[in-house]
Scaffold this motif. Structure first.
Motif, PDB file in Angstrom:
ATOM      1  N   ASP A 113      12.186  19.943  22.536  1.00 23.37           N
ATOM      2  CA  ASP A 113      11.011  20.152  23.343  1.00 23.37           C
ATOM      3  C   ASP A 113      10.530  21.673  23.745  1.00 23.37           C
ATOM      4  N   GLN A 114      11.611  22.465  23.563  1.00 17.79           N
ATOM      5  CA  GLN A 114      11.498  23.964  23.705  1.00 17.79           C
ATOM      6  C   GLN A 114      10.775  24.515  22.258  1.00 17.79           C
ATOM      7  N   VAL A 115      11.404  24.090  21.274  1.00 15.54           N
ATOM      8  CA  VAL A 115      11.074  24.576  19.998  1.00 15.54           C
ATOM      9  C   VAL A 115       9.385  24.081  19.964  1.00 15.54           C
ATOM     10  N   GLY A 116       9.110  22.859  20.360  1.00 18.84           N
ATOM     11  CA  GLY A 116       7.706  22.064  20.513  1.00 18.84           C
ATOM     12  C   GLY A 116       6.603  23.258  21.102  1.00 18.84           C
ATOM     13  N   GLU A 117       7.395  23.819  22.313  1.00 18.27           N
ATOM     14  CA  GLU A 117       6.460  24.441  23.053  1.00 18.27           C
ATOM     15  C   GLU A 117       6.195  26.070  22.433  1.00 18.27           C
ATOM     16  N   VAL A 118       7.271  26.320  21.651  1.00 18.97           N
ATOM     17  CA  VAL A 118       7.001  27.917  20.876  1.00 18.97           C
ATOM     18  C   VAL A 118       5.982  27.471  19.694  1.00 18.97           C
ATOM     19  N   SER A 172       9.527  14.405  25.186  1.00 16.05           N
ATOM     20  CA  SER A 172      10.483  15.385  24.807  1.00 16.05           C
ATOM     21  C   SER A 172      10.250  15.393  23.393  1.00 16.05           C
ATOM     22  N   CYS A 173      10.585  14.457  22.749  1.00 13.00           N
ATOM     23  CA  CYS A 173      10.268  14.466  21.295  1.00 13.00           C
ATOM     24  C   CYS A 173       9.095  14.693  20.694  1.00 13.00           C
ATOM     25  N   GLY A 174       8.096  14.126  21.726  1.00 13.11           N
ATOM     26  CA  GLY A 174       6.452  14.008  21.340  1.00 13.11           C
ATOM     27  C   GLY A 174       6.001  15.376  21.260  1.00 13.11           C
ATOM     28  N   VAL A 175       6.548  16.200  21.831  1.00 14.22           N
ATOM     29  CA  VAL A 175       5.874  17.811  21.902  1.00 14.22           C
ATOM     30  C   VAL A 175       6.171  18.246  20.578  1.00 14.22           C
ATOM     31  N   LEU A 176       7.200  18.444  20.009  1.00 15.19           N
ATOM     32  CA  LEU A 176       7.431  18.839  18.651  1.00 15.19           C
ATOM     33  C   LEU A 176       6.944  18.040  17.639  1.00 15.19           C
ATOM     34  N   GLU A 177       6.892  16.783  17.762  1.00 14.53           N
ATOM     35  CA  GLU A 177       6.224  15.732  16.565  1.00 14.53           C
ATOM     36  C   GLU A 177       4.902  16.104  16.773  1.00 14.53           C
ATOM     37  N   ALA A 178       4.204  16.142  18.021  1.00 16.02           N
ATOM     38  CA  ALA A 178       2.668  16.767  18.105  1.00 16.02           C
ATOM     39  C   ALA A 178       2.402  17.967  17.423  1.00 16.02           C
ATOM     40  N   GLN A 179       3.293  18.879  17.516  1.00 14.56           N
ATOM     41  CA  GLN A 179       2.946  20.168  16.812  1.00 14.56           C
ATOM     42  C   GLN A 179       2.884  20.056  15.547  1.00 14.56           C
ATOM     43  N   VAL A 180       3.992  19.621  15.012  1.00 15.28           N
ATOM     44  CA  VAL A 180       4.101  19.464  13.586  1.00 15.28           C
ATOM     45  C   VAL A 180       3.094  18.741  12.997  1.00 15.28           C
ATOM     46  N   LEU A 181       2.572  17.684  13.517  1.00 24.34           N
ATOM     47  CA  LEU A 181       1.502  16.741  12.996  1.00 24.34           C
ATOM     48  C   LEU A 181      -0.044  17.978  13.017  1.00 24.34           C
ATOM     49  N   SER A 182      -0.085  18.590  14.211  1.00 25.36           N
ATOM     50  CA  SER A 182      -1.153  19.364  14.290  1.00 25.36           C
ATOM     51  C   SER A 182      -1.015  20.523  13.069  1.00 25.36           C
ATOM     52  N   PHE A 183       0.154  21.009  13.052  1.00 21.61           N
ATOM     53  CA  PHE A 183       0.370  22.110  11.971  1.00 21.61           C
ATOM     54  C   PHE A 183       0.125  21.641  10.581  1.00 21.61           C
ATOM     55  N   SER A 184       0.382  20.231  10.391  1.00 21.03           N
ATOM     56  CA  SER A 184       0.080  19.446   9.276  1.00 21.03           C
ATOM     57  C   SER A 184      -1.564  19.235   8.887  1.00 21.03           C
ATOM     58  N   GLN A 185      -2.114  19.089  10.029  1.00 17.50           N
ATOM     59  CA  GLN A 185      -3.724  19.022   9.799  1.00 17.50           C
ATOM     60  C   GLN A 185      -4.174  20.192   9.620  1.00 17.50           C
ATOM     61  N   VAL A 186      -3.747  21.260  10.053  1.00 14.30           N
ATOM     62  CA  VAL A 186      -4.433  22.691   9.627  1.00 14.30           C
ATOM     63  C   VAL A 186      -3.958  23.035   8.425  1.00 14.30           C
ATOM     64  N   VAL A 187      -2.893  22.453   7.744  1.00 18.14           N
ATOM     65  CA  VAL A 187      -2.723  22.728   6.203  1.00 18.14           C
ATOM     66  C   VAL A 187      -3.628  22.028   5.354  1.00 18.14           C
ATOM     67  N   ARG A 188      -3.776  20.711   5.932  1.00 15.07           N
ATOM     68  CA  ARG A 188      -4.877  19.892   5.087  1.00 15.07           C
ATOM     69  C   ARG A 188      -5.999  20.428   5.172  1.00 15.07           C
ATOM     70  N   GLU A 189      -6.524  21.044   6.275  1.00 20.00           N
ATOM     71  CA  GLU A 189      -7.928  21.682   6.147  1.00 20.00           C
ATOM     72  C   GLU A 189      -8.051  22.920   5.525  1.00 20.00           C
ATOM     73  N   ASN A 190      -6.794  23.678   5.284  1.00 23.94           N
ATOM     74  CA  ASN A 190      -6.887  24.779   4.548  1.00 23.94           C
ATOM     75  C   ASN A 190      -6.063  24.870   3.321  1.00 23.94           C
ATOM     76  N   CYS A 191      -6.008  23.681   2.763  1.00 24.17           N
ATOM     77  CA  CYS A 191      -4.897  23.514   1.794  1.00 24.17           C
ATOM     78  C   CYS A 191      -4.935  24.494   0.444  1.00 24.17           C
ATOM     79  N   ALA A 192      -5.932  24.915  -0.151  1.00 19.16           N
ATOM     80  CA  ALA A 192      -6.188  25.889  -1.015  1.00 19.16           C
ATOM     81  C   ALA A 192      -5.513  27.145  -0.812  1.00 19.16           C
ATOM     82  N   GLU A 193      -5.790  27.531   0.447  1.00 21.35           N
ATOM     83  CA  GLU A 193      -5.439  28.946   0.912  1.00 21.35           C
ATOM     84  C   GLU A 193      -3.931  29.030   1.226  1.00 21.35           C
TER      85      GLU A 193
END
Length: 616
Positions: A113-118, A172-193
């Protein structure tokens, strides 16, 4: 107070050379753009560098991390304090060289959860900052490190099952999981770059590993400029949340929408290779679909009439690497279609090309367990001399290894090699084949002979053993018929055999030939090695060959080796390599309790024979 920008030169192919409209800048570029880049609510944090005081603090934190902690409580308190200091300026810390290195070492010690917050702070509101940080030469490493911690998402529940409730664990686990999913969404939206970016592409590759549930060693552990010994990194599997199963499919779909980049950009090609590799390991059905779609794209491109577009892609640096991966992971029908419809009749030309010869090697290896290998062999064998002249020894070595694996065409290849090295006729030259193969020199060059007479010039000492020559002989040593190699080995002088045993490439050859010989053939070789065992034992490489010989030798042969070594006890026991030989061969036992030593050796020999019979 802003610190002086770092003076280290950007890596080859760095951000400035590959910047595209809309991508983040670095250093002065970011300062000049001011508020035009990044989100307004980040203030000046995303554009400033750490001040000298903060850099010094994180340097001291790094030094303290290197000292270690007495217990978990002390470590947790230290991590908590440092993360408190980072809060509010995580982006600046991540994009600073010192701060980045410290954060990469701190995150594995933090709770999920600390990693998720970072990670949440690095992404900013709605994940808008993920792209800027991930495509930074320092920030990208931090994002990778944070995402990799997802492999520990079940740790808290395993360590203290009674300390937390089920809801708290999920939170606790959901914080990091949610952030990884959020990051993956950003990657999908800007995939080419992302996938074209020299730094961003590495982050995407790590994300693919994590979403699939397998991780390799972190990039920070590898030394720059040092070639990896293993071509394929060792992956470790871990359990993933259900959401990652679906997210991986979404991310691969987004990548496939940009499949055109996989053949034009080296960084993007590496991302696609990673995608196929992790899916092959964790999602075989998905991998099969992706392979089919990529091959359909590659073969649908326009080319000259009657010419397969694959022939163009195979000769390109970026796309040929992707095709190598496709070949390695393909099933039988795809391989057969690849050869029949695109490569048939072109293999020799491709094998002569400086880039395309590598996919040919992968195809030769992949086809070894199928009947199509016979057709590949018949085509490649026609150009063996030309391939040798071009110096593409990897093709010849792989051809030999595939012959050994398939147990097909072994006699044909051996005869072809004898002709190529000018030792087929007259027959008396056959016994010269081993030094010729190991040095990759023809008979005329090796023996400085311009005549057609057949006498072998044994006075020429063994020399110039090369890596590919060693690999070739090791493959030939696995053939059913090895009499030519063994006859040639027995013509070498004891001095040549010692040189062979002490050579980085030659030692593997000697070990392969001796250990695969029959007891009778091994005895003939060991007879010629008599008088050299002490020097072999005192050699770094020779001692390993001697141990391999010992493990495959009969009790009689072991006794003769021991008898030669024992008189040099003081020399052997004081040598850094030979002392291990002395211990492993139990030579002290041999001196003082020979009958018991012989009884033990006989028992080991019987066990080895029993297991050998079972395996055979």
């Amino acid at each position: 107070m802003l610190a002086k920008p770092e003076e280290r030169k950007p890596q080859k192919g760095g951000v400035k050379k590959r910047r595209h409209p809309g991508e983040d800048g670095e250093g002065g570029e970011r300062k000049r753009r001011g508020g035009e880049e990044g989100e307004k609510n980040q203030g000046d944090g995303g554009r400033k560098r750490l001040d000298a005081l903060s850099v010094g603090y994180f340097r001291r934190v790094g030094e303290r991390l290197g000292e270690g902690f007495e217990d978990n409580e002390e470590r947790e308190m230290f991590v908590e304090n440092v993360l408190t200091e980072i809060k509010g300026k995580a982006i600046m810390v991540a994009m600073d060289r010192t701060g980045s290195i410290t954060l990469q070492r701190l995150l594995p010690l933090s709770s999920p959860d600390q990693v998720g917050e970072v990670l949440a702070e690095l992404g900013g509101e709605s994940g808008s900052e993920f792209k800027a940080v991930s495509c930074d030469k320092c920030g990208g490493h931090v994002v990778e490190s944070a995402v990799r911690q997802m492999s520990r998402w079940t740790e808290s529940s395993q360590k203290e099952p009674s300390a937390t409730t089920e809801e708290e664990e999920e939170e606790s686990c959901g914080v990091l999981e949610a952030q990884v999913l959020s990051f993956s969404q950003v990657v999908r939206e800007n995939c080419a770059e992302f996938i074209k970016h020299v730094h961003g592409s590495h982050v995407v590759r790590t994300l693919l590993h994590v979403l699939a549930g397998c991780l390799g060693p972190p990039r920070t552990e590898s030394r720059p400029g040092v070639k990896e010994r293993n071509a394929v990194p060792q992956l470790t599997d871990f359990e993933i949340p259900t959401s990652f199963w679906y997210e991986l499919k979404s991310l691969t779909d987004a990548l496939m929408d940009n499949v055109n980049l996989s053949v034009t950009d080296a960084a993007a090609s590496a991302v696609f290779q990673t995608m196929l590799t992790v899916c092959h390991r964790k999602r075989p059905k998905l991998c099969k679909q992706l392979l089919k779609r990529i091959m359909e794209y590659l073969t649908s491109r326009s080319a000259a009439p009657g010419v397969s577009p694959l022939l163009v892609f195979l000769k390109d640096q970026a796309s040929s690497r992707l095709i190598e991966t496709i070949i390695q992971l393909s099933h039988k029908s795809l391989l057969r279609d690849l050869y029949k419809n695109h490569l048939k009749g072109q293999l020799v030309d491709l094998a002569l090309h400086p880039i395309a010869n590598f996919p040919v090697q992968r195809l030769t290896a992949a086809s070894a367990k199928y009947k199509m290998f016979l057709r590949l062999f018949d085509e490649l064998i026609q150009g063996v001399e030309a391939i040798l002249a071009a110096g593409h020894m990897g093709v010849i070595v792989q051809l030999a290894e595939s012959c050994a694996e398939s147990e097909e065409k072994q006699v044909d290849l051996m005869q072809c090699l004898l002709r190529a090295f000018h030792c087929a006729e007259p027959g008396s030259r056959h016994v010269s084949c081993l030094p010729l193969f190991m040095s990759l020199l023809t008979y005329d060059v090796y023996y400085h002979s311009d005549t057609a007479e057949g006498g072998t010039q044994t006075e020429v000492p063994l020399s110039s053993i090369c890596y590919h020559g060693s690999r070739l002989v090791q493959a030939l040593a696995r053939f059913k018929e090895r009499s030519l190699l063994l006859s040639s080995l027995r013509t070498l002088t004891p001095a040549d055999l010692l040189m062979l045993a002490s050579d980085p490439s030659g030692s593997h050859v000697l070990q392969a030939l001796i250990t695969t010989s029959s007891d009778k053939g091994r005895g003939k070789i060991l007879k010629r090695l008599e008088g050299q065992y002490v020097q072999m034992a005192c050699s770094r490489l020779g001692s390993r060959v001697l141990e391999a010989i010992w493990n495959s030798a009969s009790v009689t042969h072991r006794q003769s080796i021991a008898q030669e070594l024992v008189p040099s006890e003081s020399q052997l026991r004081s040598d850094q390599f030979a002392r291990h030989v002395w211990a492993k061969f139990a030579l002290s036992h041999f001196i003082h309790r020979r009958a018991h030593w012989q009884e033990i050796q006989t028992g080991e020999s019987k066990k080895r024979k029993l297991f050998s019979d079972i395996l055979d």
